[in-house]
Motif scaffolding. Structure first.
Motif, PDB file in Angstrom:
ATOM      1  N   PHE A   1       1.144  -1.510  -0.035  1.00  0.00           N
ATOM      2  CA  PHE A   1       0.370  -0.181   0.330  1.00  0.00           C
ATOM      3  C   PHE A   1       0.767   1.286  -0.047  1.00  0.00           C
ATOM      4  N   ASP A   2       0.202   2.493  -0.107  1.00  0.00           N
ATOM      5  CA  ASP A   2       0.581   3.927  -0.402  1.00  0.00           C
ATOM      6  C   ASP A   2       0.725   3.842   0.505  1.00  0.00           C
ATOM      7  N   SER A   3       0.798   3.757   1.665  1.00  0.00           N
ATOM      8  CA  SER A   3       1.038   4.730   2.695  1.00  0.00           C
ATOM      9  C   SER A   3       0.968   5.787   3.760  1.00  0.00           C
ATOM     10  N   GLU A   4       1.949   6.251   4.615  1.00  0.00           N
ATOM     11  CA  GLU A   4       2.367   7.031   5.720  1.00  0.00           C
ATOM     12  C   GLU A   4       3.776   6.258   6.190  1.00  0.00           C
ATOM     13  N   LEU A   5       4.604   6.247   5.988  1.00  0.00           N
ATOM     14  CA  LEU A   5       5.548   6.036   7.249  1.00  0.00           C
ATOM     15  C   LEU A   5       5.260   6.192   8.670  1.00  0.00           C
TER      16      LEU A   5
ATOM     17  N   THR B   1       5.349   5.462   2.232  1.00  0.00           N
ATOM     18  CA  THR B   1       6.194   3.686   1.842  1.00  0.00           C
ATOM     19  C   THR B   1       6.628   3.516   0.122  1.00  0.00           C
ATOM     20  N   THR B   2       5.943   4.570  -0.378  1.00  0.00           N
ATOM     21  CA  THR B   2       6.279   4.523  -1.535  1.00  0.00           C
ATOM     22  C   THR B   2       7.188   5.247  -1.996  1.00  0.00           C
ATOM     23  N   GLU B   3       7.408   6.254  -1.598  1.00  0.00           N
ATOM     24  CA  GLU B   3       9.059   7.162  -1.831  1.00  0.00           C
ATOM     25  C   GLU B   3       9.680   5.972  -1.509  1.00  0.00           C
ATOM     26  N   LEU B   4      10.366   5.421  -0.245  1.00  0.00           N
ATOM     27  CA  LEU B   4      10.984   5.056   0.563  1.00  0.00           C
ATOM     28  C   LEU B   4      11.219   3.354  -0.407  1.00  0.00           C
TER      29      LEU B   4
END
Ligand SMILES: C[S@@+](CC[C@H](N)C(=O)[O-])C[C@H]1O[C@@H](n2cnc3c(N)ncnc32)[C@H](O)[C@@H]1O
Length: 303
Positions: free
Chosen positions: A113-117, A173-176
């Motif tokens: 999922f694309d979510s906050e870390l 999560t996506t940025e990481l």
């Protein structure tokens, strides 16, 4: 959606060797799968279950033999003392995160999922994944990925993160994933990223130290003949459990008495780890990496 399907249910309950009047602790309540099964065997006995995740409290069980304690299991001894419990007959730990935590996008545990870390099991805790990724030094990050994720390119990964965050904070999560994925071996992207996420999760929740604290408290609390059952999902956890069961302490230090005999605290009930059947793994994907160890307390341990 089910909260969580318990892994190795039959085998773990057998491992506890339950007495109807005994006092038991399930330190990882989750969806309550193991707890419910334990309660079926109790007559006048008691079960205390722990979970640090507020969401797990929605699965509370109505029973006069049961109490759910919303707390970190590393404080096992203190919370049981508050209940007037100084000795127990068995403890079960089914480590790691629940399917509910993993499948809830906003918790940030999953790379699906694309979510906050985030990755906190206890949402009241101060340290989250965003804090770690944006504030740890390059060396701290490298050590975390190496020790908790077994990532050989840990230094390179730490450098890439530090370079990226100079431009702007890494928030999701996506940025990481975009920063880390070029280091993954060919065709092993998901396994590599899963280890990156695992390392951060272990750090966020201080899982290794919490496990050692809990095992040390449980060792002292157990009556002779009491059982301890631990289901673990990665080798770091399993090594700590194996150390305790074989050598009597979580660091694996061989301690000898005055006469040079190795001080034994536990008898291992199974010499080898117990793993789920292929049927269970087909039905429950999470079971695939499960390893269970069972031991019985044989000696009094000095406080
Ligand atoms: C794998 S699940 C357990 C599932 C449970 N056996 C069942 O049948 O539903 C692990 C649970 O333990 C909790 N947990 C993990 N580490 C913990 C800790 N240090 N203290 C308290 N709870 C913890 C997690 O929040 C999660 O709900």
């Amino acid at each position: 959606m089910t909260y969580h399907s318990p892994v190795l249910l039959k085998e773990s309950i057998e491992g506890l060797n339950l007495k109807p009047d005994g006092v038991y602790v399930d330190v990882t309540f989750g969806g309550g799968g193991h707890s419910k099964e334990i309660l079926k065997f109790l007559k006048n006995g008691r079960l205390y279950s722990f979970d640090q995740d507020h969401d797990a409290t929605a699965n509370n069980i109505e029973s006069s033999n049961f109490k759910l304690i919303k707390a970190n299991f590393r404080f096992l001894k203190n919370f049981l003392k508050l209940e007037g419990i100084e000795k127990i007959d068995g403890v079960i730990a089914d480590l790691g995160v629940s399917s509910h935590q993993f499948d809830t996008a906003a918790r940030g545990f999953s790379l699906r999922f694309d979510s906050e870390l985030d990755m906190r099991m206890n949402i009241d805790s101060n340290l989250n994944a965003k804090e770690i990724i944006n504030n740890y030094s390059e060396e701290q990050l490298a050590n975390m990925f190496y020790i908790y994720g077994d990532i050989t390119q840990s230094r390179k990964l730490a450098k890439q993160i530090v370079n990226a965050r100079k431009e702007q904070n890494i928030l999701t999560t996506t940025e990481l994933i975009l920063i880390a994925e070029n280091l993954s071996p060919v065709k092993k992207r998901n396994q590599f990223l899963a280890r990156v996420f695992q390392a951060i999760r272990i750090e966020v929740n201080d899982e290794i130290n919490a496990l050692k604290d809990m095992l040390n408290s449980a060792t002292k609390l157990l009556n002779p003949g009491g059982r301890i059952v631990v289901i673990s999902y990665h080798s770091l956890e399993d090594k700590i459990v194996k150390n305790l069961f074989k050598k009597g302490n979580t660091d694996g230090v061989v301690e000898k008495d005055f006469f040079g005999n190795i001080s034994k605290v536990f008898n291992q009930i199974n010499k080898n780890v117990i793993v789920p059947s292929s049927d269970e793994c087909t039905f429950n994907n999470r079971a695939t990496s499960a390893k269970m160890r069972v031991a019985e307390k044989i000696a009094y341990v000095k406080k």
